[in-house]
Design a protein around this motif. Structure first.
Motif, PDB file in Angstrom:
ATOM      1  N   CYS A  87       6.364  -3.812   2.551  1.00  0.00           N
ATOM      2  CA  CYS A  87       5.106  -3.135   2.272  1.00  0.00           C
ATOM      3  C   CYS A  87       3.974  -4.002   2.809  1.00  0.00           C
ATOM      4  O   CYS A  87       3.871  -5.179   2.470  1.00  0.00           O
ATOM      5  CB  CYS A  87       4.943  -2.934   0.760  1.00  0.00           C
ATOM      6  N   ALA A 118       5.988   4.480   6.529  1.00  0.00           N
ATOM      7  CA  ALA A 118       5.094   5.567   6.112  1.00  0.00           C
ATOM      8  C   ALA A 118       3.703   4.979   5.906  1.00  0.00           C
ATOM      9  O   ALA A 118       3.558   3.921   5.305  1.00  0.00           O
ATOM     10  CB  ALA A 118       5.591   6.185   4.813  1.00  0.00           C
ATOM     11  N   ILE A 120       0.088   5.365   4.203  1.00  0.00           N
ATOM     12  CA  ILE A 120      -0.593   6.039   3.103  1.00  0.00           C
ATOM     13  C   ILE A 120      -2.051   5.607   3.138  1.00  0.00           C
ATOM     14  O   ILE A 120      -2.357   4.425   2.990  1.00  0.00           O
ATOM     15  CB  ILE A 120       0.039   5.670   1.746  1.00  0.00           C
ATOM     16  N   LYS A 121      -2.933   6.553   3.372  1.00  0.00           N
ATOM     17  CA  LYS A 121      -4.362   6.243   3.410  1.00  0.00           C
ATOM     18  C   LYS A 121      -4.943   6.427   2.012  1.00  0.00           C
ATOM     19  O   LYS A 121      -4.823   7.495   1.418  1.00  0.00           O
ATOM     20  CB  LYS A 121      -5.098   7.160   4.382  1.00  0.00           C
TER      21      LYS A 121
END
Length: 181
Positions: A87, A118, A120-121
């Motif tokens: 992450c 992925a 993620i905003k």
């Protein structure tokens, strides 16, 4: 706290590093970090030292990814190879450590480096009034190296923005104190 595998020098070993042939590459102007304690021969893709260090971490999380420098980028790439989860958290609009060698390009190319990642905003802001965010968005929108997004306030518009000019920092400080009081 995780102890590095044997063969990876630590601060305790720094006095003996030269005598064992584990010369460190200096990073001008940067505080000592783990990536600076890795010996030169452990920075490549092979070797038992790298494998031991890489296998120490099964989960990897990097905060402020937009502010990593090339040495940190190389270390993260090594550690991420065997991580079962990775992450990275950051915001290209908040890259502020270019003067220390940071390169926001690593953040911008994250999707190319990690194809299955992925993105993620997080666009909701819980801190600032709408007026402040509107002004910030209009300025930040002009940055050339960024991921497109607009920050949305959860608070109301708030007060109008005022521009105040002070002759020096003392006068500026006095103005701020009066405003707060």
């Amino acid at each position: 706290l995780v102890e590095p595998p044997s063969g990876i020098p630590t601060r305790r070993d720094s006095n003996n590093a030269t005598s064992r042939g584990l010369r460190r590459e200096p990073q001008a102007g940067l505080a000592p970090d783990a990536h600076e304690r890795l010996p030169r021969n452990a920075r490549g893709a092979g070797g038992s030292q790298v494998a031991g260090f890489r296998n120490t971490f099964t989960h990897l999380m990097v905060d402020e990814y937009q502010d990593i420098n090339p040495a940190q980028y190389a270390l993260i790439r090594i550690l991420a190879q065997n991580a079962s989860s990775f992450c990275a958290i950051g915001d290209s609009d908040q890259a502020i450590y270019g003067f220390r060698g940071a390169d926001a390009g690593a953040f911008l190319s994250f999707g190319e480096d990690y194809k299955n990642a992925a993105a993620i905003k997080l666009t909701r802001n819980y801190r600032s009034a709408g007026t402040v965010l509107s002004a910030a968005n209009s300025l930040i929108r002009n940055n050339r190296k960024r991921i497109e997004k607009d920050i949305v306030p959860t608070k109301d518009q708030g007060s109008r923005i005022r521009v105040v000019s002070a002759p020096d920092e003392r006068a500026e400080g006095e103005f701020i104190v009066r405003e707060i009081e």
